[in-house]
Design a protein around this motif. Sequence first.
Motif, PDB file in Angstrom:
ATOM      1  N   ASN A 437       0.862  -1.177   0.000  1.00 51.22           N
ATOM      2  CA  ASN A 437       0.000   0.000   0.000  1.00 51.22           C
ATOM      3  C   ASN A 437       0.903   1.233   0.000  1.00 51.22           C
ATOM      4  OD1 ASN A 437      -1.766   2.123   0.562  1.00 51.22           O
ATOM      5  ND2 ASN A 437      -3.115   0.800   1.788  1.00 51.22           N
ATOM      6  N   GLU A 439       0.681   4.095   0.934  1.00 47.26           N
ATOM      7  CA  GLU A 439       0.633   4.995   2.084  1.00 47.26           C
ATOM      8  C   GLU A 439       1.718   4.685   3.112  1.00 47.26           C
ATOM      9  OE1 GLU A 439      -2.549   4.790   4.814  1.00 47.26           O
ATOM     10  OE2 GLU A 439      -2.765   2.600   4.704  1.00 47.26           O
ATOM     11  N   SER A 474       4.291  -8.277   0.961  1.00 49.93           N
ATOM     12  CA  SER A 474       3.198  -7.307   1.081  1.00 49.93           C
ATOM     13  C   SER A 474       3.356  -6.514   2.360  1.00 49.93           C
ATOM     14  CB  SER A 474       1.840  -8.025   1.074  1.00 49.93           C
ATOM     15  OG  SER A 474       1.758  -8.952   2.146  1.00 49.93           O
ATOM     16  N   GLU A 476       1.156  -3.320   4.932  1.00 50.05           N
ATOM     17  CA  GLU A 476       0.013  -2.445   5.135  1.00 50.05           C
ATOM     18  C   GLU A 476       0.098  -1.824   6.528  1.00 50.05           C
ATOM     19  OE1 GLU A 476      -3.461  -4.784   4.854  1.00 50.05           O
ATOM     20  OE2 GLU A 476      -2.992  -6.077   6.564  1.00 50.05           O
ATOM     21  N   LYS A 477      -0.675  -0.776   6.740  1.00 47.28           N
ATOM     22  CA  LYS A 477      -0.728  -0.080   8.031  1.00 47.28           C
ATOM     23  C   LYS A 477      -1.985  -0.517   8.765  1.00 47.28           C
ATOM     24  CE  LYS A 477      -0.588   4.597  10.029  1.00 47.28           C
ATOM     25  NZ  LYS A 477      -1.886   4.602  10.711  1.00 47.28           N
ATOM     26  N   ARG A 478      -1.795  -0.941  10.018  1.00 45.46           N
ATOM     27  CA  ARG A 478      -2.906  -1.344  10.867  1.00 45.46           C
ATOM     28  C   ARG A 478      -2.856  -0.523  12.151  1.00 45.46           C
ATOM     29  NH1 ARG A 478      -2.542  -7.986  10.608  1.00 45.46           N
ATOM     30  NH2 ARG A 478      -2.724  -8.208   8.320  1.00 45.46           N
TER      31      ARG A 478
END
Length: 559
Positions: A437, A439, A474, A476-478
């Motif tokens: 992602n 971001e 992969s 992502e931000k959580r």
Amino acid sequence: MLITYQISSKILVQQTIDSTNQNFSQISNKLELIFNETEELAELVVTNSIIQQYTSIKVPAHSLEEHRNIQEVKDILSEIKGTKDYVDSIMIFANNGLVYDSGEISVLSMQSPITLKQHSVRATAWRGVYHSNYTLYGKQLNIVSFFQRYNSERTALPLGTIQINLRESWIRKQYHSVDFGQGENIFIVNHDGRIVSHHNPSNLYQSIKSQPYFTLVKQKKSGQRVTLDNREYLVVSQELPKLNWTLVALVPIENILAVNNPLMRSFLLIGFIMIASVVLITLLISNLVSKPLKKINHVVKEVQNGNLDVSLDINSRDEIGVLAKEFNKMVRRTKRLMEKVVKEQEKKRKYALISVQSQLNPHFLYNTLENICGLAEMEQKKEVIELTHKLADFYRGVISKGNQIISMEEEMLISKRYLEILSIRYKERLTYKFIFNPEIFNYQIVKLSLQPIIENAVRHNLKDEEDHIYIEISGEKRGDQIHIFVHDHGEGTFDKSIESLLKEKQEKGNIGFGLYSSSERIKQYFGEQYGITIHNNPGKGTSVEIIIPAIRQGEIAHV
């Protein structure tokens, strides 16, 4: 008078607890410092060029050359021992069959009294107080020993084991000066409850498990009272973590409260003479006692809150004045030690990445250069230029101007270049895909966190010519965390945990050490709650998850 007596008694007991804890902290710090210096001394001995040379060769037994070598090593050990007054003796059990010592001792055994772990290149161990494996002037001693296996700095082959010995009497000397009056008992016990150091040497090796205060020591309940032989004692204890020992003091309550007896007699005498004088003196004494204690209490709270720039301004010559001076010394030492620890941690962080970069598999560079040579021989100029640019881009990213924290985008590009170069070697056997992602590109990560994981996946799954692997990367931000996954769809499984990798020997074929190194660096920079987790899916490959805090570039250098 009764109220004053009760208050002063509690204050005296608390003063004794605080004073004992402070003395114990000083003793603990000094012992910890000496133990650390002993380990550094061992490193100094085993890296000595002459010791390295003479313990790595085998000469004819009882020859002049053997005698000369033994004497020269003995002189070196004796000279090094002389620099540390707390060292009783130094011994080297060399693999060439010889035992060297620092002089004045008779060795009882030709082998080290303990066996170090075989899966560590430089295994070390401390052995608590025991009867020495040698005699001094015909007597065995009670000693504490540090052991370290060492290797040749030239060939990396094992050369032997060094043993540095400290007398138990020297350890006893560190707390011998602590005085609580007649009847006090200060000693050190190990984790099994056995006495390893005592004011009275005849009590060594005795067990305190049957004593009523053993539970308090085991549960770390310092400052409690216990009754022994119809006599009440205050039990104060503090851990010595280096050797898993506990420093224990049994202080008779009657000794602590002894200073109250003359006070009570004075109160009674004055009370019979003049009630008004009793009231006046009581108020005066209460003020004299409580004022410095309030200062102590206030300053102690400031120190507990992290303020180490405070000091106790008490110039009296009584116990409180002595306590104030010792407290000020302790705060200054603590501040210096903390500053030293901070500097050492900064140095460790600075060189952590350099260590990892130096451990990059040289076969990767060799194979890449061989591929470039092969393409050049086939006159594939375009492919040579392309592969050379990729190799240069990869190492340019690895260097990163010396930065240890880089953006997620830079880390992804390093990994991508690494895989592109590997693809030249493995061709269609290696396929991969990045699913990120955008971001998270501007968030921070420790450099070279992904490369060891990818290398581990490739080396683990491409052992044979017919093996294939598909790697999916992969991220992502959580919430306030970044989660990165490296999933390989190889046929094999990797059932190691990060914790188990520490116990494995770092040698050719160890495919997991890089993961442990990456996890430890992430914990070092961001905290123990972050790091790497391995998820094994039998028949479906292995997933490695990296969890780091979501910190944007430029916000802070590290946590």
